[in-house]
Design a protein around this motif. Structure first.
Motif, PDB file in Angstrom:
ATOM      1  N   UNK A  32       0.746  -1.340  -0.062  1.00 36.28           N
ATOM      2  CA  UNK A  32      -0.113   0.087   0.019  1.00 36.28           C
ATOM      3  C   UNK A  32       0.884   1.193   0.066  1.00 36.28           C
ATOM      4  N   UNK A  33       1.882   1.271   0.722  1.00 38.28           N
ATOM      5  CA  UNK A  33       2.742   2.356   1.000  1.00 38.28           C
ATOM      6  C   UNK A  33       3.536   2.706  -0.164  1.00 38.28           C
ATOM      7  N   UNK A  34       4.085   1.703  -0.843  1.00 35.07           N
ATOM      8  CA  UNK A  34       4.835   1.794  -2.100  1.00 35.07           C
ATOM      9  C   UNK A  34       3.937   2.289  -3.096  1.00 35.07           C
ATOM     10  N   UNK A  35       2.549   1.600  -3.312  1.00 36.73           N
ATOM     11  CA  UNK A  35       1.782   1.829  -4.607  1.00 36.73           C
ATOM     12  C   UNK A  35       1.393   3.459  -4.082  1.00 36.73           C
ATOM     13  N   UNK A  36       0.988   4.046  -3.054  1.00 35.72           N
ATOM     14  CA  UNK A  36       0.594   5.177  -2.913  1.00 35.72           C
ATOM     15  C   UNK A  36       1.815   6.286  -3.249  1.00 35.72           C
ATOM     16  N   UNK A  37       3.044   5.935  -2.913  1.00 36.63           N
ATOM     17  CA  UNK A  37       4.203   6.779  -3.093  1.00 36.63           C
ATOM     18  C   UNK A  37       4.188   6.916  -4.794  1.00 36.63           C
ATOM     19  N   UNK A  38       4.370   5.783  -5.384  1.00 34.52           N
ATOM     20  CA  UNK A  38       4.689   5.466  -6.770  1.00 34.52           C
ATOM     21  C   UNK A  38       3.391   6.533  -7.643  1.00 34.52           C
ATOM     22  N   UNK A  39       2.422   6.081  -7.320  1.00 36.93           N
ATOM     23  CA  UNK A  39       1.182   7.100  -7.762  1.00 36.93           C
ATOM     24  C   UNK A  39       1.369   8.567  -7.761  1.00 36.93           C
ATOM     25  N   UNK A  40       1.695   8.776  -6.509  1.00 43.64           N
ATOM     26  CA  UNK A  40       1.696  10.364  -6.179  1.00 43.64           C
ATOM     27  C   UNK A  40       2.968  10.840  -7.247  1.00 43.64           C
ATOM     28  N   UNK A  46       3.884   0.100 -10.516  1.00 46.42           N
ATOM     29  CA  UNK A  46       4.118  -1.120 -11.438  1.00 46.42           C
ATOM     30  C   UNK A  46       4.533  -2.042 -10.409  1.00 46.42           C
ATOM     31  N   UNK A  47       4.031  -3.160 -10.143  1.00 47.98           N
ATOM     32  CA  UNK A  47       3.961  -4.319  -8.909  1.00 47.98           C
ATOM     33  C   UNK A  47       4.371  -5.643  -9.715  1.00 47.98           C
ATOM     34  N   UNK A  48       5.329  -6.262  -9.193  1.00 50.87           N
ATOM     35  CA  UNK A  48       5.588  -7.734  -9.437  1.00 50.87           C
ATOM     36  C   UNK A  48       5.181  -8.665  -8.135  1.00 50.87           C
ATOM     37  N   UNK A  49       4.223  -9.499  -8.443  1.00 51.62           N
ATOM     38  CA  UNK A  49       3.922 -10.358  -7.155  1.00 51.62           C
ATOM     39  C   UNK A  49       4.726 -11.423  -7.435  1.00 51.62           C
ATOM     40  N   UNK A  73      -6.380   0.835  -6.295  1.00 49.89           N
ATOM     41  CA  UNK A  73      -6.431  -0.393  -7.071  1.00 49.89           C
ATOM     42  C   UNK A  73      -6.369   0.094  -8.589  1.00 49.89           C
ATOM     43  N   UNK A  74      -7.148   1.125  -8.987  1.00 46.52           N
ATOM     44  CA  UNK A  74      -7.009   1.653 -10.221  1.00 46.52           C
ATOM     45  C   UNK A  74      -5.938   2.003 -10.969  1.00 46.52           C
ATOM     46  N   UNK A  75      -4.753   2.367 -10.082  1.00 41.23           N
ATOM     47  CA  UNK A  75      -3.466   2.725 -10.503  1.00 41.23           C
ATOM     48  C   UNK A  75      -2.447   1.726 -10.276  1.00 41.23           C
ATOM     49  N   UNK A  76      -2.844   0.673 -10.011  1.00 46.18           N
ATOM     50  CA  UNK A  76      -1.765  -0.338  -9.619  1.00 46.18           C
ATOM     51  C   UNK A  76      -1.675  -1.382 -11.100  1.00 46.18           C
TER      52      UNK A  76
END
Ligand code: 6PG
Length: 260
Positions: A32-40, A46-49, A73-76
């Motif tokens: 969550x933290x990584x996604x929020x920062x990247x989107x900002x 861009x996440x690889x599971x 979710x819409x920007x991940x």
């Protein structure tokens, strides 16, 4: 605030959590933290599971409140760092498992989920197709696109993604994604290469359970032998490396530090 320990010999940071549930929670929070920062910063993440069993509890948490409702979710955009040569509906499929555990239950646009097309004629063709997809989605036609987060697991033999000891993929520096035959499993895999993983802004291992304690000690505190212990080949060129482990997995480490 977390009590991360900087590991010696430039081997990243270590964060120890109490148990499997804490590991899954810490992983969900990290995502969550990584996604929020990247989107900002860049408008998308861009996440690889990773595959295997460890991330399943993280997925269950992501499919429930608060993450289900709070994640952007819409920007991940989701990829997988490796995949088995199996159809999505197979229990072997890393992407199929993630879809069943959480991705089908949250508001990720279908177009943001990029699974390896294992219906291709061969693992090599599937790897090449996946590489093309990464380049198309990232808009980067050369070099190694930087993912915001690559999640990894580690097997008890020290493999990560599908980079297994003494297999051909370990030496591949000419591609983002390759097919890799794994003799010990008598199986073909598709995997990100070392340079692809090491181009990431952040790489995080999720490792739990006493069964990983011996190999984790060897990987983090033993001599560097990445052909024997491929997880030792993970060291981001300019990004960060976090070893997110539970107390059981960390039991044999010298570099302990406080449990978070
Ligand atoms: C896979 C994984 C693999 C996995 C490790 C750890 O396709 O199996 O990507 O690298 O992460 O084997 O698996 P566990 O979490 O099940 O121990």
């Amino acid at each position: 605030m977390t009590n991360d320990v900087t590991l010696p010999n430039n081997r990243g940071n270590l964060r120890i959590v109490a148990n499997g549930e804490a590991l899954a929670t810490a992983a969900a929070q990290l995502l969550q933290e990584t996604a929020n920062r990247a989107i900002a910063e860049r408008g998308r993440a861009l996440i690889a599971l990773s595959g295997g069993s460890t991330p399943k509890r993280m997925g269950e948490l992501l499919a429930a409140a608060p993450y289900r409702d709070e994640m952007p979710w819409g920007n991940i955009i989701f990829f997988w760092g490796d995949e088995r040569w199996a159809p999505l509906e197979s229990p072997e499929s890393n992407a199929g498992t993630a879809l069943r555990v959480f991705l089908s239950d949250v508001d990720v646009p279908a177009g943001n989920i990029h699974t390896v097309e294992t219906g291709q004629d061969s693992p090599d063709e599937a790897a090449a197709a996946y590489e093309r997809t990464i380049r198309t989605v990232t808009g980067q036609s050369d070099g190694y696109p930087a993912f915001d987060l690559v999640l990894l697991g580690m097997g008890d033999d020290g493999h990560t993604a599908s980079l297994f000891p003494h297999t051909g993929a370990l030496d591949r520096t000419d591609a983002l994604v390759v097919a890799n035959h794994v003799p010990k499993l008598n199986a073909d895999r598709i995997t990100f290469t070392y340079p692809m993983i090491n181009a990431a802004r952040k790489v995080a291992f999720l490792i739990g359970g006493s069964g990983k304690a011996t190999v984790l000690e060897r990987v983090l505190e033993g001599p560097r032998e990445p052909a024997e212990y491929p997880s030792q080949g993970i060291h981001p060129a300019s990004g960060s490396l976090l070893w997110l482990v539970d107390r059981d997995a960390s039991a044999r480490l010298n570099a302990t530090g406080a449990t978070n």
